[in-house]
Design a protein around this motif. Structure first.
Motif, PDB file in Angstrom:
ATOM      1  N   ILE A 143       0.958  -1.729  -0.084  1.00  0.00           N
ATOM      2  CA  ILE A 143      -0.063   0.371  -0.400  1.00  0.00           C
ATOM      3  C   ILE A 143       1.055   1.354  -0.362  1.00  0.00           C
ATOM      4  CG2 ILE A 143      -2.093   1.252   1.198  1.00  0.00           C
ATOM      5  CD1 ILE A 143      -2.856  -1.164  -0.032  1.00  0.00           C
ATOM      6  N   TYR A 144       1.896   1.256   1.016  1.00  0.00           N
ATOM      7  CA  TYR A 144       2.927   2.620   1.376  1.00  0.00           C
ATOM      8  C   TYR A 144       3.644   2.353   0.033  1.00  0.00           C
ATOM      9  CZ  TYR A 144       0.730   2.339   5.494  1.00  0.00           C
ATOM     10  OH  TYR A 144      -0.147   2.762   6.754  1.00  0.00           O
ATOM     11  N   LYS A 145       4.090   1.634  -0.633  1.00  0.00           N
ATOM     12  CA  LYS A 145       5.143   1.597  -1.638  1.00  0.00           C
ATOM     13  C   LYS A 145       4.131   1.873  -3.163  1.00  0.00           C
ATOM     14  CE  LYS A 145       7.970  -1.735  -4.618  1.00  0.00           C
ATOM     15  NZ  LYS A 145       7.290  -2.320  -5.369  1.00  0.00           N
ATOM     16  N   ASP A 146       3.319   1.290  -3.664  1.00  0.00           N
ATOM     17  CA  ASP A 146       2.214   1.635  -5.140  1.00  0.00           C
ATOM     18  C   ASP A 146       1.513   2.884  -4.552  1.00  0.00           C
ATOM     19  OD1 ASP A 146       3.333  -0.782  -5.312  1.00  0.00           O
ATOM     20  OD2 ASP A 146       1.404  -2.112  -4.998  1.00  0.00           O
ATOM     21  N   HIS A 147       1.352   3.376  -3.491  1.00  0.00           N
ATOM     22  CA  HIS A 147       0.677   4.433  -3.484  1.00  0.00           C
ATOM     23  C   HIS A 147       1.839   5.845  -3.386  1.00  0.00           C
ATOM     24  CE1 HIS A 147      -2.772   2.239  -4.962  1.00  0.00           C
ATOM     25  NE2 HIS A 147      -2.401   1.413  -3.719  1.00  0.00           N
ATOM     26  N   MET A 148       2.850   5.796  -2.204  1.00  0.00           N
ATOM     27  CA  MET A 148       3.610   6.887  -1.922  1.00  0.00           C
ATOM     28  C   MET A 148       3.252   7.849  -3.205  1.00  0.00           C
ATOM     29  SD  MET A 148       5.079   8.146   0.933  1.00  0.00           S
ATOM     30  CE  MET A 148       5.410   6.599   1.890  1.00  0.00           C
ATOM     31  N   ASN A 149       3.156   9.260  -2.828  1.00  0.00           N
ATOM     32  CA  ASN A 149       2.686  10.269  -3.597  1.00  0.00           C
ATOM     33  C   ASN A 149       2.174  10.434  -4.445  1.00  0.00           C
ATOM     34  OD1 ASN A 149       5.157  11.680  -2.084  1.00  0.00           O
ATOM     35  ND2 ASN A 149       6.489  10.471  -3.152  1.00  0.00           N
ATOM     36  N   LYS A 150       1.265   9.104  -4.951  1.00  0.00           N
ATOM     37  CA  LYS A 150       0.264   9.221  -5.933  1.00  0.00           C
ATOM     38  C   LYS A 150      -1.426   9.467  -5.463  1.00  0.00           C
ATOM     39  CE  LYS A 150       2.562   5.970  -7.550  1.00  0.00           C
ATOM     40  NZ  LYS A 150       2.754   4.360  -9.126  1.00  0.00           N
ATOM     41  N   THR A 151      -1.802   9.143  -3.907  1.00  0.00           N
ATOM     42  CA  THR A 151      -2.852   8.995  -3.575  1.00  0.00           C
ATOM     43  C   THR A 151      -2.920   9.071  -2.352  1.00  0.00           C
ATOM     44  OG1 THR A 151      -2.908   7.141  -4.227  1.00  0.00           O
ATOM     45  CG2 THR A 151      -4.562   7.095  -2.696  1.00  0.00           C
ATOM     46  N   PRO A 152      -3.398  10.264  -1.370  1.00  0.00           N
ATOM     47  CA  PRO A 152      -3.339  10.502   0.292  1.00  0.00           C
ATOM     48  C   PRO A 152      -3.517   9.407   1.000  1.00  0.00           C
ATOM     49  CG  PRO A 152      -4.748  12.102  -1.503  1.00  0.00           C
ATOM     50  CD  PRO A 152      -4.776  10.996  -2.076  1.00  0.00           C
ATOM     51  N   LEU A 153      -2.285   9.296   1.863  1.00  0.00           N
ATOM     52  CA  LEU A 153      -2.144   7.791   3.471  1.00  0.00           C
ATOM     53  C   LEU A 153      -2.550   8.121   4.065  1.00  0.00           C
ATOM     54  CD1 LEU A 153       0.962   6.394   1.192  1.00  0.00           C
ATOM     55  CD2 LEU A 153      -1.656   5.483   0.742  1.00  0.00           C
ATOM     56  N   VAL A 154      -3.477   7.783   5.145  1.00  0.00           N
ATOM     57  CA  VAL A 154      -3.760   7.848   5.974  1.00  0.00           C
ATOM     58  C   VAL A 154      -2.504   7.773   7.330  1.00  0.00           C
ATOM     59  CG1 VAL A 154      -5.012   6.980   7.584  1.00  0.00           C
ATOM     60  CG2 VAL A 154      -6.054   7.540   6.135  1.00  0.00           C
ATOM     61  N   GLY A 155      -1.992   8.827   8.041  1.00  0.00           N
ATOM     62  CA  GLY A 155      -0.810   8.624   9.014  1.00  0.00           C
ATOM     63  C   GLY A 155       0.340   8.966   8.003  1.00  0.00           C
ATOM     64  N   VAL A 156       0.522   8.850   7.169  1.00  0.00           N
ATOM     65  CA  VAL A 156       1.232   9.747   5.677  1.00  0.00           C
ATOM     66  C   VAL A 156       0.529  10.552   5.667  1.00  0.00           C
ATOM     67  CG1 VAL A 156       2.929   9.727   4.117  1.00  0.00           C
ATOM     68  CG2 VAL A 156       2.724   7.316   4.997  1.00  0.00           C
ATOM     69  N   ASP A 157       0.165  11.265   4.541  1.00  0.00           N
ATOM     70  CA  ASP A 157       0.134  12.502   4.210  1.00  0.00           C
ATOM     71  C   ASP A 157      -1.606  13.431   5.384  1.00  0.00           C
ATOM     72  OD1 ASP A 157       1.787  12.552   2.187  1.00  0.00           O
ATOM     73  OD2 ASP A 157       0.038  10.971   1.744  1.00  0.00           O
TER      74      ASP A 157
END
Length: 171
Positions: free
Chosen positions: A118-132
């Motif tokens: 999830i984190y690898k494939d979506h980093m900087n593409k989709t707002p991630l809970v806990g990150v963005d």
């Protein structure tokens, strides 16, 4: 009847524990249904993104489905990040027996042990809970599972105990 709502960041183990609980219910003859956030997104042909408003809308869809199941004698086992405290309070008001289970996981561990990528494939593409986006810590839980500190078997045993107490309390 009850609603079991498993929440926490991606990679906390919601689906793993939810599936185990569903299997347990099946073996015990307990009517249940696993309601995963991705299942709801797929049903609606992924018409929602991952912005805070879209996430809120998806959670409300899940709540309605859980309510229908609960009203028909089926235990919904919800597996969803559920990052918004106001929607958790809303759920408490809407369900007859809302059992909130917080799978507490350090976001750094979740990113390191990224089983579903999830984190690898979506980093900087989709707002991630806990990150963005902020994951608002749940203020009121029936159970907190420290998944970084306990085994899946230990977490499941505690979850199963919550289910059994919920049944005992209803009788």
């Amino acid at each position: 009847m009850m609603v079991i709502w498993l929440l926490g960041v991606s990679g906390a183990g919601k689906s793993t524990l939810g599936n185990r609980l569903k299997s347990y219910c099946d073996a015990q003859g307990i009517k249940s249904f696993l309601l995963d956030g991705d299942l709801v997104r797929d049903f609606y042909d992924n018409d929602l993104g991952y912005s805070p408003p879209d996430r809120r809308h998806n959670i409300k869809r899940i709540m309605l489905a859980a309510r229908v199941l609960e009203q028909n004698g089926i235990i919904p086992i919800v597996c969803n990040i559920s990052p918004f405290e106001d929607l958790r309070r809303f759920a408490r008001q809407k369900f007859d027996n809302y059992q909130q289970v917080y799978l507490r996981k350090d976001i750094r561990h979740a990113r390191t042990n990224d089983v579903k990528n999830i984190y690898k494939d979506h980093m900087n593409k989709t707002p991630l809970v806990g990150v963005d986006m902020t994951f608002e810590p749940p203020l009121s839980n029936e159970l907190v599972l420290d998944v970084d500190k306990e085994s899946v078997d230990d977490s499941f045993a505690r979850l199963k105990s919550l289910l059994q107490k919920g049944f005992h309390h209803e009788k």
